[in-house]
Design a protein around this motif. Structure first.
Motif, PDB file in Angstrom:
ATOM      1  N   LEU A 222       0.834  -1.192   0.000  1.00 51.30           N
ATOM      2  CA  LEU A 222       0.000   0.000   0.000  1.00 51.30           C
ATOM      3  C   LEU A 222       0.872   1.248   0.000  1.00 51.30           C
ATOM      4  CD1 LEU A 222      -2.526  -0.910   2.857  1.00 51.30           C
ATOM      5  CD2 LEU A 222      -3.134  -0.676   0.445  1.00 51.30           C
ATOM      6  N   HIS A 223       0.411   2.292  -0.684  1.00 50.83           N
ATOM      7  CA  HIS A 223       1.021   3.607  -0.561  1.00 50.83           C
ATOM      8  C   HIS A 223       0.461   4.259   0.704  1.00 50.83           C
ATOM      9  CE1 HIS A 223       3.112   3.846  -4.404  1.00 50.83           C
ATOM     10  NE2 HIS A 223       2.043   3.334  -4.994  1.00 50.83           N
ATOM     11  N   SER A 224       1.329   4.885   1.481  1.00 51.00           N
ATOM     12  CA  SER A 224       0.863   5.604   2.659  1.00 51.00           C
ATOM     13  C   SER A 224       0.097   6.856   2.241  1.00 51.00           C
ATOM     14  CB  SER A 224       2.056   6.015   3.531  1.00 51.00           C
ATOM     15  OG  SER A 224       1.638   6.863   4.581  1.00 51.00           O
ATOM     16  N   GLN A 225      -1.024   7.099   2.899  1.00 51.68           N
ATOM     17  CA  GLN A 225      -1.821   8.279   2.608  1.00 51.68           C
ATOM     18  C   GLN A 225      -1.346   9.499   3.389  1.00 51.68           C
ATOM     19  OE1 GLN A 225      -5.882   7.126   3.426  1.00 51.68           O
ATOM     20  NE2 GLN A 225      -6.051   5.944   1.535  1.00 51.68           N
ATOM     21  N   ASN A 226      -0.570   9.283   4.427  1.00 50.51           N
ATOM     22  CA  ASN A 226      -0.159  10.386   5.305  1.00 50.51           C
ATOM     23  C   ASN A 226       1.340  10.668   5.299  1.00 50.51           C
ATOM     24  OD1 ASN A 226      -2.865  10.762   6.341  1.00 50.51           O
ATOM     25  ND2 ASN A 226      -2.552   8.886   7.521  1.00 50.51           N
ATOM     26  N   PHE A 227       2.123   9.767   4.720  1.00 48.32           N
ATOM     27  CA  PHE A 227       3.572   9.949   4.688  1.00 48.32           C
ATOM     28  C   PHE A 227       4.037   9.830   3.240  1.00 48.32           C
ATOM     29  CE2 PHE A 227       2.513   8.646   8.934  1.00 48.32           C
ATOM     30  CZ  PHE A 227       3.343   9.406   9.755  1.00 48.32           C
ATOM     31  N   ALA A 228       4.283  10.949   2.625  1.00 53.27           N
ATOM     32  CA  ALA A 228       4.617  11.009   1.206  1.00 53.27           C
ATOM     33  C   ALA A 228       5.836  10.153   0.877  1.00 53.27           C
ATOM     34  CB  ALA A 228       4.870  12.455   0.798  1.00 53.27           C
ATOM     35  N   GLY A 229       5.703   9.368  -0.185  1.00 57.82           N
ATOM     36  CA  GLY A 229       6.812   8.549  -0.645  1.00 57.82           C
ATOM     37  C   GLY A 229       7.000   7.250   0.099  1.00 57.82           C
ATOM     38  N   MET A 230       6.185   7.001   1.123  1.00 59.51           N
ATOM     39  CA  MET A 230       6.314   5.780   1.921  1.00 59.51           C
ATOM     40  C   MET A 230       5.321   4.718   1.457  1.00 59.51           C
ATOM     41  SD  MET A 230       8.728   6.225   4.217  1.00 59.51           S
ATOM     42  CE  MET A 230       8.395   4.966   5.459  1.00 59.51           C
ATOM     43  N   GLN A 231       5.759   3.465   1.540  1.00 56.16           N
ATOM     44  CA  GLN A 231       4.892   2.334   1.240  1.00 56.16           C
ATOM     45  C   GLN A 231       4.961   1.312   2.367  1.00 56.16           C
ATOM     46  OE1 GLN A 231       4.931   0.568  -2.782  1.00 56.16           O
ATOM     47  NE2 GLN A 231       6.405   2.155  -3.355  1.00 56.16           N
ATOM     48  N   LEU A 232       3.907   0.503   2.462  1.00 50.76           N
ATOM     49  CA  LEU A 232       3.848  -0.625   3.388  1.00 50.76           C
ATOM     50  C   LEU A 232       3.875  -1.898   2.557  1.00 50.76           C
ATOM     51  CD1 LEU A 232       1.323  -1.094   6.307  1.00 50.76           C
ATOM     52  CD2 LEU A 232       1.594  -2.875   4.585  1.00 50.76           C
ATOM     53  N   ILE A 233       4.704  -2.863   2.942  1.00 50.43           N
ATOM     54  CA  ILE A 233       4.742  -4.145   2.251  1.00 50.43           C
ATOM     55  C   ILE A 233       4.553  -5.279   3.253  1.00 50.43           C
ATOM     56  CG2 ILE A 233       6.174  -3.286   0.356  1.00 50.43           C
ATOM     57  CD1 ILE A 233       8.579  -4.689   1.677  1.00 50.43           C
TER      58      ILE A 233
END
Length: 274
Positions: free
Chosen positions: A169-180
């Protein structure tokens, strides 16, 4: 042979097919790791997150994809024994963990509605922030196959919608961050078998609500109910796990009454008379 070498060896020998191959399969199928990634592996102290840390360490040694790792653990208010166990396991398995403190347990302890949801949201935010401060562009969590299928059923039975736990998922609150979620295809029963084989002891959950739940069986929560339901169904049909998982990948839009994509809602009536 040192303990951490025995544990690492078990991943690529005894548990190569049920754990290692599925771990690699999930990373490849869902394109979870890209060249140049700096990934924060989030360690709660439980079996899933520690297994994830071991797998990620081993992968980094032998993969052709250049990426770097940070291992982070958040102490949201663990009692001293639980914190000591987390740190002891990381030391034994040669996981160079960075631990940081928050006050989440004290914040949510008096929350009457959905304390677990609030706790999870707050923990996720702190992990993103700390990972970003370390220069990471991704955080890796230890959710596994059983978490995925339980989420699918929970959303239907209690949320009145069809949704699943996504592999990334792309983080909605932390630009450029993803969760895997690299353990996306690994089954919990195999993680438990790996834990027993290596004679390892991990935290269960270590939160105050879990400790209360041990005294009050009625407070186990909806996920525990769904887990028990799946276990019952599996006893009747061993393919139930696989079928639930595949149902989220083989969706026939022609037989859905309605669906939504982002904020747009659609109905089968839109094309019914075409």
């Amino acid at each position: 042979m040192e303990k951490y070498l025995e544990v690492e060896r078990s991943l690529i020998k005894k548990y190569r097919k049920p754990i290692w191959n599925r771990f690699i399969g999930g990373i490849k199928d869902y394109e979870l790791i890209k060249p140049g990634d700096k990934i924060a592996v989030c360690i709660s102290g439980g079996k899933d997150s520690v297994l994830l840390a071991c797998c990620m360490q081993h992968l980094q040694k032998y993969t052709e994809i250049p990426f770097s790792l940070e291992f982070i653990a958040m102490d949201p208010g663990y009692n001293p024994e639980n914190r000591a166990l987390l740190l002891s396991n990381c030391e034994t398995l040669h996981i160079p963990v960075h631990i940081f403190e928050t006050d989440i347990f004290n914040i949510v302890v008096n929350e009457e509605k959905s304390p677990c949801y609030l706790c999870a949201r707050m923990r996720r935010g702190y992990l993103y922030r700390h990972a970003q401060e370390l220069g990471c562009n991704k955080i890796a969590l230890g959710h596994h196959f059983d978490d995925v299928i339980e989420t699918i059923l929970m959303s239907m039975l209690y949320g009145a919608e069809m949704r699943t736990m996504m592999p990334k998922l792309h983080s909605q609150n932390f630009a450029g961050m993803q969760l895997i979620r690299p353990l996306y295809l690994v089954h919990e029963q195999d993680i438990l078998a790996w834990k027993r084989y290596n004679n390892l002891q991990f935290l269960q959950c270590a939160c105050r609500f879990t400790e209360q739940g041990a005294r009050d069986p009625g407070s186990a929560g909806k996920r525990a109910e769904v887990k028990a339901l799946i276990a019952y169904l599996r006893a009747q049909n061993p393919q139930v796990d696989r079928n639930i998982f595949r149902s989220a990948q083989d969706v026939n839009l022609e037989t859905l009454i309605s669906w939504r994509q982002q904020k747009e809602h659609h109905s089968f009536l839109e094309n019914y008379d075409i």
